[in-house]
Each structure stands twice: as structure tokens, then as C-alpha cells.
Design a protein around this motif. Structure first.
Motif, PDB file in Angstrom:
ATOM      1  N   ALA A   1       0.816  -1.219   0.000  1.00 28.90           N
ATOM      2  CA  ALA A   1       0.000   0.000   0.000  1.00 28.90           C
ATOM      3  C   ALA A   1       0.848   1.265   0.000  1.00 28.90           C
ATOM      4  O   ALA A   1       0.729   2.108  -0.895  1.00 28.90           O
ATOM      5  N   THR A   2       1.730   1.397   0.999  1.00 28.65           N
ATOM      6  CA  THR A   2       2.518   2.621   1.114  1.00 28.65           C
ATOM      7  C   THR A   2       3.516   2.764  -0.033  1.00 28.65           C
ATOM      8  O   THR A   2       3.619   3.831  -0.664  1.00 28.65           O
ATOM      9  N   ALA A   3       4.248   1.706  -0.334  1.00 30.76           N
ATOM     10  CA  ALA A   3       5.274   1.757  -1.381  1.00 30.76           C
ATOM     11  C   ALA A   3       4.707   2.141  -2.753  1.00 30.76           C
ATOM     12  O   ALA A   3       5.283   2.998  -3.440  1.00 30.76           O
ATOM     13  N   PRO A   4       3.597   1.554  -3.203  1.00 34.69           N
ATOM     14  CA  PRO A   4       3.051   1.963  -4.497  1.00 34.69           C
ATOM     15  C   PRO A   4       2.671   3.439  -4.546  1.00 34.69           C
ATOM     16  O   PRO A   4       2.854   4.100  -5.582  1.00 34.69           O
TER      17      PRO A   4
ATOM     18  N   GLU B   1      -3.710   0.387  -4.698  1.00 37.31           N
ATOM     19  CA  GLU B   1      -4.406   0.935  -5.867  1.00 37.31           C
ATOM     20  C   GLU B   1      -4.898   2.355  -5.571  1.00 37.31           C
ATOM     21  O   GLU B   1      -4.730   3.280  -6.384  1.00 37.31           O
ATOM     22  N   GLN B   2      -5.521   2.518  -4.412  1.00 37.65           N
ATOM     23  CA  GLN B   2      -6.094   3.819  -4.051  1.00 37.65           C
ATOM     24  C   GLN B   2      -5.015   4.878  -3.877  1.00 37.65           C
ATOM     25  O   GLN B   2      -5.209   6.047  -4.239  1.00 37.65           O
TER      26      GLN B   2
ATOM     27  N   GLN C   1      -3.989   5.942  -7.387  1.00 37.65           N
ATOM     28  CA  GLN C   1      -5.045   6.748  -7.992  1.00 37.65           C
ATOM     29  C   GLN C   1      -5.100   8.149  -7.391  1.00 37.65           C
ATOM     30  O   GLN C   1      -5.369   9.131  -8.090  1.00 37.65           O
ATOM     31  N   ALA C   2      -4.817   8.254  -6.088  1.00 35.93           N
ATOM     32  CA  ALA C   2      -4.880   9.550  -5.410  1.00 35.93           C
ATOM     33  C   ALA C   2      -3.822  10.515  -5.922  1.00 35.93           C
ATOM     34  O   ALA C   2      -4.023  11.732  -5.908  1.00 35.93           O
ATOM     35  N   VAL C   3      -2.698   9.982  -6.388  1.00 36.17           N
ATOM     36  CA  VAL C   3      -1.630  10.839  -6.908  1.00 36.17           C
ATOM     37  C   VAL C   3      -2.050  11.482  -8.226  1.00 36.17           C
ATOM     38  O   VAL C   3      -1.756  12.654  -8.492  1.00 36.17           O
ATOM     39  N   GLY C   4      -2.736  10.699  -9.064  1.00 35.50           N
ATOM     40  CA  GLY C   4      -3.273  11.256 -10.294  1.00 35.50           C
ATOM     41  C   GLY C   4      -2.331  11.284 -11.477  1.00 35.50           C
ATOM     42  O   GLY C   4      -2.664  11.852 -12.522  1.00 35.50           O
TER      43      GLY C   4
END
Length: 293
Positions: A78-81, A132-133, A136-139
Motif C-alpha cells: 500500500a505505502t510503497a506503491p 491501488e487507491q 489513484q490519489a496521486v493522479g
């Protein structure tokens, strides 16, 4: 083109190293060179290397173990991606990231589409969904490729386990009520190389999330039966297979009963044709183990 590939010893990464050899400057990092649980290490290496594309084929994939070490699973999955997505966006380069059918609960009667609401059953699925989230949040420009039931001729996977157990035992019980598409890591790598080719040619489809599995469906019992058939074709004696329900084979982490993923979006938007799972199995078994030991 300089590509940073994470997950040196993973099934998909090993196949990617074969597919992309000679096509790009491939910089491969495994846990020995880069600890994905260390955000500072990730940022330092990406900024020093300045890749033109990042492929994250690394993950904490031990589904049952994740139940007892959720902090590590979330750090890597989660954190790394999210950090990779931030660094890729800062560089103005795309991120390719692999996810899983485990983001769904498996209760849907039909194959899951990218628009279906995730509802993971365990730590592994929750951590992958959180990854994934975070992306996606980075955009930034990214492709999240969800796949399922990955196997290959190296590492730890269902194919190799079945090949061994079918020849060691007289009888083998295999779950028959979990349905999905066994997907060869070599197929995933080949599709990834095709996606990169489309992007480099200026023919990229929309960024976002796509499902990537072999065509067709079977159960774990059906997959084991196909493996047994190939062993028999080689003249090897194999165990008698018995189909059992999931409840007869309890595990620390609950598995989704329906792991089928609808891959229409990948086919339509990126012009990708996926192989049938049985054809891909035969191709995998016939492929050389070049440098994979």
C-alpha cells in the motif's frame, strides 16, 4: 529507454526480464537492493536513477502470512506503491503496477469489471486495494493491472506444487468451488511488453485500471486436472484427484470463490488479445527455463 523494474525474483518480474531484454535499459531491483518497506530508500533510488518508466512487480504476496503481519503487508503493498506513484509523477513518467482479484470478495455471480466495488476479504486484499487507491490519489499516468492465479516455472506457485504433489502422493484433494483463470506470468509479461510498445508508439489507451487474465475459467481442481493430464502425457504416474469444497481445506485467509475478471477494457482500449488459460499452460510447460533457476 530506461526502465526501473521492481521485484527482481518474483514470477512476473522474472518473465519481464526475459521479455524486455535488449529492448530497453532495464534496471532491476530486488529486496536486497531496495527495501520497499523503507519509503526513504524508494525515493532516493528513483531520484538517483531517473527512469523513464517504473514497473512495480514487487509485492507481499504470501496471502496467509499477511494475516499475521499486516504492517509489513501494508508497507509493501500500500505505502510503497503510493510513493512510487508520487516519484513517477514528479518525473513525469508512467507507473505500471500489478494488483489482484483479491480486492473483490468473490460473491458476484459474473466476472468482475473494473467498475465493480472492491470488498477484500483479508489483509492481503485490503493492502493491495490500499495500494491501488494510493496510486489513484496521486493522479499521475499509471496502469493498474489486476490479474489472478499467477503461475510459472519458477518460484512458489500452484503449478509447481501440483507437479510435485501429483508425483509424490497416491491421492490428492483439491478445492473445486473457487473459480478463476490461471494466468501464466509469461503471458502477463508479454502483454506488458505490448502495452509498453503501444505507449512508446503514441498509441496508448486510457490510463487507469485494467483486468489482465487468461481467457476462460476453471477451478483449482480443474487446473490440477490439466496439470495431471500433462504429466500423464509424459508417461509419469500421478495421484488420483478428489474434488473438495473450500470448507474442507481451511486457511488463515479466506479466498474469494469467484476470481473471474472481465478483461474487455484491456482488449478494447489497448487492443490486447489474451490467450486461453489452457493454451497458455501448454505454452508455459513447453517454454525453456532460460536463466530462471
Amino acid at each position: 529507454m530506461k526502465i526501473l523494474l521492481l521485484g527482481e525474483h518474483g514470477q512476473v518480474s522474472r518473465e519481464l526480464q526475459l521479455c524486455l531484454a535488449g529492448q530497453a535499459e532495464l534496471i532491476v531491483r530486488g529486496r536486497e537492493q531496495l527495501d520497499l518497506a523503507d519509503p526513504q530508500q524508494i525515493r532516493q533510488q528513483v531520484r538517483a536513477l531517473r527512469p523513464e518508466l517504473i514497473i512495480n512487480a514487487a509485492a507481499h504476496t504470501a496471502v496467509d502470512l499477511a494475516e499475521s503481519e499486516p504492517e509489513r503487508a501494508f508497507a509493501i503493498n500500500a505505502t510503497a506503491p503510493g510513493i512510487l506513484a508520487e516519484e513517477a509523477a514528479d518525473l513525469g513518467v508512467p507507473l505500471l503496477h500489478y494488483s489482484t482479484d483479491y480486492v473483490f470478495d468473490g460473491r458476484k455471480a459474473a466476472p468482475y469489471t473494473e467498475d465493480d466495488m472492491p470488498n477484500p476479504l483479508g489483509v492481503y486484499g485490503r493492502s493491495k486495494l490500499a495500494g491501488e487507491q494510493a496510486i489513484q490519489a496521486v493522479g499521475g499516468a499509471h496502469l493498474i493491472l489486476r490479474t489472478s492465479w499467477v503461475y510459472s516455472l519458477h518460484g512458489r506457485n500452484f503449478l509447481l506444487t501440483m507437479q510435485r504433489l501429483l508425483q509424490e502422493r497416491d491421492e490428492l484433494k483439491v478445492v473445486s468451488d473457487q473459480i478463476g483463470a490461471p494466468t501464466w506470468a509469461g503471458s502477463i509479461a508479454a502483454v506488458t511488453a505490448e502495452l509498453i510498445g503501444h505507449w512508446r508508439a503514441g498509441q496508448a489507451g486510457p490510463w487507469g485500471t485494467c483486468h489482465l487474465t487468461a481467457r476462460g475459467q476453471t477451478s483449482w481442481f480443474g487446473f490440477a486436472s490439466a496439470i495431471a493430464e500433462q504429466l500423464r502425457a509424459q508417461g509419469k504416474p500421478v495421484a488420483r484427484l478428489e474434488a473438495i469444497p473450500s470448507g474442507a481445506y481451511p486457511t488463515p485467509a479466506q479466498r474469494p470463490l469467484n476470481s473471474r475478471l472481465d478483461c474487455t477494457r484491456l482488449q478494447r482500449d489497448w487492443q490486447i488479445q489474451l490467450p486461453d488459460w489452457h493454451d497458455a499452460l501448454l505454452e508455459c510447460l513447453a517454454s525453456p527455463r532460460r536463466g530462471l533457476q
